[in-house]
Design an enzyme around this catalytic site. Sequence first.
Site, PDB file in Angstrom:
ATOM      1  N   LYS A   1      -0.133   0.772  -3.805  1.00 21.41           N
ATOM      2  CA  LYS A   1      -0.532  -0.359  -3.741  1.00 21.41           C
ATOM      3  C   LYS A   1      -1.384  -0.510  -5.296  1.00 21.41           C
ATOM      4  O   LYS A   1      -1.473  -1.685  -5.733  1.00 21.41           O
ATOM      5  CB  LYS A   1      -1.425  -0.770  -2.960  1.00 21.41           C
TER       6      LYS A   1
HETATM    7  C1  LIG Z   1       2.248  -0.877   1.694  1.00 16.85           C
HETATM    8  C2  LIG Z   1       2.818   0.264   1.759  1.00 16.85           C
HETATM    9  C3  LIG Z   1       4.293   0.492   1.998  1.00 16.85           C
HETATM   10  C4  LIG Z   1       5.147  -0.832   2.398  1.00 16.85           C
HETATM   11  O1  LIG Z   1       5.354  -1.597   0.877  1.00 16.85           O
HETATM   12  P1  LIG Z   1       5.774  -2.926   1.445  1.00 16.85           P
HETATM   13  O2  LIG Z   1       5.763  -3.625  -0.180  1.00 16.85           O
HETATM   14  O3  LIG Z   1       4.951  -3.792   2.230  1.00 16.85           O
HETATM   15  O4  LIG Z   1       7.059  -3.064   1.831  1.00 16.85           O
HETATM   16  C5  LIG Z   1       4.919   1.803   2.070  1.00 16.85           C
HETATM   17  N1  LIG Z   1       4.130   2.819   1.869  1.00 16.85           N
HETATM   18  C6  LIG Z   1       2.771   2.798   1.474  1.00 16.85           C
HETATM   19  C7  LIG Z   1       2.061   3.999   1.533  1.00 16.85           C
HETATM   20  C8  LIG Z   1       2.150   1.629   1.618  1.00 16.85           C
HETATM   21  O5  LIG Z   1       0.738   1.639   1.284  1.00 16.85           O
END
Ligand SMILES: *Cc1c(COP(=O)(O)O)cnc(C)c1O
Length: 494
Positions: A112
């Site tokens: 993120k």
């Molecule tokens: C948010 C997240 C995901 C999923 O990503 P999306 O963009 O919501 O599909 C996968 N792994 C981790 C560690 C995340 O924080």
Amino acid sequence: MNPFYHSTRSGENSVTSKQAILTGIAPDGGLFVSDALGEKKLPLEAVCGQGFHETARMVLGTLLPDYTPDELADCVAAAYGPQWDSEAVCPVTPLGTDWLLELYHGPTCAFKDVALQMLPQLMSVARAGDGRQIMIVTATSGDTGKAALDGFSEVEGCGVTVFYPAGKVSDVQRLQMVTQLGGNVAVCAVRGTFDDCQGEVKRIFADRALAERLEGRGVVLSSANSINVGRLAPQVTYYFDAYAQLVRRHAVRPGDEVTFCVPTGNFGDVLAGYFAKRMGLPVRRLVVASNANDVLTDFLTTGIYDRRRDFHKTISPSMDILVSSNLERLLYYASDGDCELVASLMADLAEKGVYTVPDAVMDEIRSTFACGRADDAATRAAIRSTWEELDVLIDPHTAVAKHVLDAIPADGTERVCLSTASPYKFSSDVLAALGTVTDGMNGFACMDALEHLTGTAAPRQLSELRAGTVLHDDECDRERMGAFVESACARVFL
Ligand SMILES: *Cc1c(COP(=O)(O)O)cnc(C)c1O
């Protein structure tokens, strides 16, 4: 003025990318899309010869055309600076005969950060035009809250308020949030569940009286939700940059196709890969990897999206999602911009909890997207075998993708598995997957044991937390969250 974005549900009322970033969601509930996507291809030769920063400027310049090159250069420098513990920002490393794209070298050790270090910079530039101050309000089940706090901390004209459910996040996640520095941040535990926090945040956004009182102080509330184009656009960068790294490693020649396997929740990460493909990146397949919440696997297999199912709490919690919001953008592009169709599918989802996509649109989607699922047992087995056989330690989200990638027949292309979190963010589950009994051990004991067992080192950002000072100890009932936001605004925007 460059009206570039409009809603997935209507072609009217276009806005600039700056307006789209400030608003987040279109007024009719749709997501912002641009019909120019793919008209301008990135020059692959140039991308292969340059670093992450240059590629980020190119990608953002294409997707957010009303930002000037100077504005974007400043945003990129601020977002991808020394807060990353890898010079490459998102390095590609070997994973047996495949590759791992490590997206977790940012300040909070989860992918993120790639978007949430950038979004505040983009918002700060966009709001400079209108002078209002922005308070970001977010409910978090663990990861997003810290990434938003870190991204928005000390950003001019912005504040950030995060609510998390008291007692329902891990030790490490809680400490990550309550030790956050910055004069413009606020953190509060809520006596309730994540859904309580989320529901109340939605109510706060809809509270007209509150909005008017804040407007009197020149403050607007906004969200850092993953449907914001300011979160999506930065994620396109690492697909191009990963490709460039593979070329420099002589794993592919410019023009060769590559397959990416992506652990998926809200469909933002994998959609960014689709954007990269439309913008000229040679992508063979995008593999959508789901955990036990496998609504997307069923959708890609049957063409029916059905959210009427049990919710599973898994060891890959950031993918525990039943409505993958960003899928709406793929439906728009795969139907060749059919707003009416998208609007009617989304109405079906809201009213009935299910929608069926026409075959022609599914054919278009399936020409690029493949899928697979991994339950918790398969996820644990993937963590263990990847460590024992390949000497690579992966977190549970990455392990879902690894399991799914292994189940897909090789097609001769180089394959990249996206790694979305440091294994040390989930020390307890990773340690247990490797065979250690973790009963009674807290987060830091698990972190120490994982270091000892594997001879790898926990990221400093996480190990240092045990010495951190708790700066935020507020706790409230759901009913008091609105008042908390108001007092945070009063404190942050004097
Ligand atoms: C948010 C997240 C995901 C999923 O990503 P999306 O963009 O919501 O599909 C996968 N792994 C981790 C560690 C995340 O924080």
